[in-house]
Design an enzyme around this catalytic site. Sequence first.
Site, short mmCIF file in Angstrom:
data_model
loop_
_atom_site.label_atom_id
_atom_site.label_comp_id
_atom_site.label_asym_id
_atom_site.label_seq_id
_atom_site.Cartn_x
_atom_site.Cartn_y
_atom_site.Cartn_z
N ASP A 68 50.74 47.27 52.91
CA ASP A 68 50.23 46.28 51.96
C ASP A 68 50.73 46.71 50.59
OD1 ASP A 68 48.82 44.73 50.16
OD2 ASP A 68 46.82 45.37 50.81
N LYS A 122 54.28 43.67 41.04
CA LYS A 122 54.36 42.61 42.05
C LYS A 122 54.46 41.23 41.40
CE LYS A 122 51.90 41.18 46.26
NZ LYS A 122 50.75 41.55 47.12
N GLU A 150 49.77 37.86 53.79
CA GLU A 150 48.55 38.66 53.70
C GLU A 150 47.37 38.05 54.47
OE1 GLU A 150 48.35 39.26 49.46
OE2 GLU A 150 50.17 40.49 49.53
N ASP A 186 40.63 36.13 49.30
CA ASP A 186 41.18 37.41 48.86
C ASP A 186 41.05 37.56 47.35
OD1 ASP A 186 42.69 39.61 48.13
OD2 ASP A 186 44.41 39.10 49.40
P1 ADP Z 1 45.10 44.16 45.05
O1 ADP Z 1 45.10 43.36 46.31
O2 ADP Z 1 45.21 43.32 43.82
O3 ADP Z 1 46.11 45.27 45.06
P2 ADP Z 1 42.58 45.48 45.82
O4 ADP Z 1 42.25 44.65 46.98
O5 ADP Z 1 42.89 46.91 46.07
O6 ADP Z 1 43.67 44.84 44.87
O7 ADP Z 1 41.33 45.39 44.82
C1 ADP Z 1 41.24 46.14 43.66
C2 ADP Z 1 40.05 45.69 42.87
O8 ADP Z 1 38.86 45.89 43.63
C3 ADP Z 1 39.87 46.46 41.56
O9 ADP Z 1 39.61 45.55 40.51
C4 ADP Z 1 38.63 47.31 41.85
O10 ADP Z 1 37.90 47.58 40.66
C5 ADP Z 1 37.86 46.40 42.77
N1 ADP Z 1 36.82 47.12 43.54
C6 ADP Z 1 36.97 48.16 44.38
N2 ADP Z 1 35.77 48.54 44.88
C7 ADP Z 1 34.84 47.70 44.35
C8 ADP Z 1 33.40 47.57 44.45
N3 ADP Z 1 32.68 48.38 45.21
N4 ADP Z 1 32.81 46.60 43.75
C9 ADP Z 1 33.52 45.77 42.98
N5 ADP Z 1 34.85 45.85 42.82
C10 ADP Z 1 35.51 46.79 43.50
MG MG Z 2 45.64 42.64 48.06
#
Ligand code: ADP
Ligand code: MG
Length: 619
Positions: free
Chosen positions: A23, A87, A187, A211
């Site tokens: 991913d 990205k 995705e 998502d």
């Molecule tokens: P991406 O797909 O954009 O790479 P992710 O799916 O990894 O991102 O999500 C990252 C986001 O999730 C960040 O903004 C992070 O602060 C948030 N995040 C992670 N854990 C939590 C949580 N427990 N509560 C709220 N937000 C969260």
């Molecule tokens: Mg993602």
Amino acid sequence: MGKVAINIATGSLLQKEIIVGIDLGTTNSLIAIVRTDTREPIALREIDGLTLVPSIVHFDAYGNVTVGNPAKELLIKEPERTIYSVKRLMGKSYKDVSKDAGFFAYNIIDDDTDALVKIQIGQKFYSPIELSSYILKELKQRAEHILKTSITKAVITVPAYFNDAQRQATRDAGRLAGLDVLRIINEPTAASLAYGLGTKQGEEKTIAVYDLGGGTFDISVLTINNGIFEVLATNGDTYLGGDDMDNLVVRFWQEQLGVTDAELSAFKSLAQQFRMKAEQAKIHLTDHFVYEGMIDDQPVTLTREQFNKLIQPLIDRTITACKNSLRDAGLKTGQIDEVVMVGGSTRVPMVKESVRDFFGRAVHDELNPDEVVALGAAVQADILAGNNTEMLLLDVTPLSLGIETMGGLMDVLIPRNSKIPVKAGRQYTTQKDGQNGMRISVFQGERDLVQDNRKLAEFNLTGIPGMPAGLPKVEVTFLIDADGILKVSAAELRSGVAQSIDVKPQYGLTDEEVEKMLLDSLTHAKDDIKTRGLVEATTEAQQMLDTTEKFLAKHSEELILEEIRETKTRMQYLREAIEAKDKDRIQQETELLNDISRPYAERVMDAALKDAMRGKKVI
Ligand code: ADP
Ligand code: MG
């Protein structure tokens, strides 16, 4: 103990090779595999215990590269050397991103507006493909370290709305990192696979994948039928995610502490503290009702209720996008069988509740939402490795694809939301006698005139042998492969002359642009029908004028003066009608011209035929 086979020639273990799932996220990236023993997909965990690698790349003054958490720590201290959200730049030209340039703290080069963007770090320039390849290299090394074997093959995920250029860029980044990218998959499809939805024989399901990541929001509606996935619609917002929640909390505390924007931008370490604590508070509030912390020796607090109130507008926007995607898919909430939650931000309790309430059903949140996409990529990789029954993945085209025809009209070959892989073809012909070339211009968009759509590519079919207008049969074929890459070919069927190109557009479309193009096509639908009518009438009239002109030049001796005079008058009237851009008048005048020329044209042709018979030259 079981036996292992050894390839005598190479000495290597004849083990099924490991294909990893990756991913490559905007905020975080990670790598997963399917365990050979338990057949379960798992995210690979380094000794630091973490599966997520922040998608951040830092370059020091000597050109040394750091990826992930150590780079994240330098984000605010060395903004011009620390690259995040790369990205967003994949497969894009400067023109595509110029309006968002303010979002990036680093330097995006704008020397050639149609070329792909580059990022300047110190004296060096990097493409988003190179930058992404550093993240992929890091993931590959981690996997090799953990699994103690070399990794050369991968499945990488991309958002469902990614276009050809963006998919190609992702593939190239993989290659640059030393990975053979076997498949690019969507995705939402990966997330559904991770939950094993639709993998049973005879199973048919409609799934919504919600998502909400760090900086982007995507909602996709898919169906799975007998293991065949099909994306029915996608929607979302490229600037909506967890970062926005953090920013709202920062603002809230700025007011609490009386800290101005100017102060924040002047004191980077203070800004860093605000942002870090805001994210901490948000995460803390997932399983607590109150957060209490300190910023710069001053207490800050945030209750879940306050937080919910802050982010309510953000959630509302995601729900609106959900509504739109259902509308596009032609479905009601009751027709959705499963709702899958993806992205770290879906851990926020109110997000979950709102999505559950909107769809009126329990949502899938059993798997780690920030790992689920990588897990699904691993499942797909496992299928490709031959460890699982083959499943086909189908996606859709976000916008219609077609070519330019007479008068600048868009002729659609593959309509928007077509399932891919897809092949479509249509026959065209020449407009002029002896015309030996044809320009094939490929466009993307929903409007009737190509000038309102986006040009993707252009090429010439040359070497058509001289034939009268209308005789050549030029077949144009569009083929979109499983990765969403478009191949366009054209062939003149009588002579066999053929030509083809792979469309790797120089620039991509942001999904706001896709949305705008769709909206435009709706708001301009009436105008478009009008314009199309006018263009078609004009084209026909022009052809009529050309033929008549030619006829007069060739056969004037066989006509009486009155006929010639009347014809010229009618031609003049027709030209005036074209000038006036009056569709009805053009059609009327075309008909009148036709009416007076038909009798003598027939007479002349008959005479020619009789002549030919008399000369006994008929074979
Ligand atoms: P991406 O797909 O954009 O790479 P992710 O799916 O990894 O991102 O999500 C990252 C986001 O999730 C960040 O903004 C992070 O602060 C948030 N995040 C992670 N854990 C939590 C949580 N427990 N509560 C709220 N937000 C969260
Ligand atoms: Mg993602």
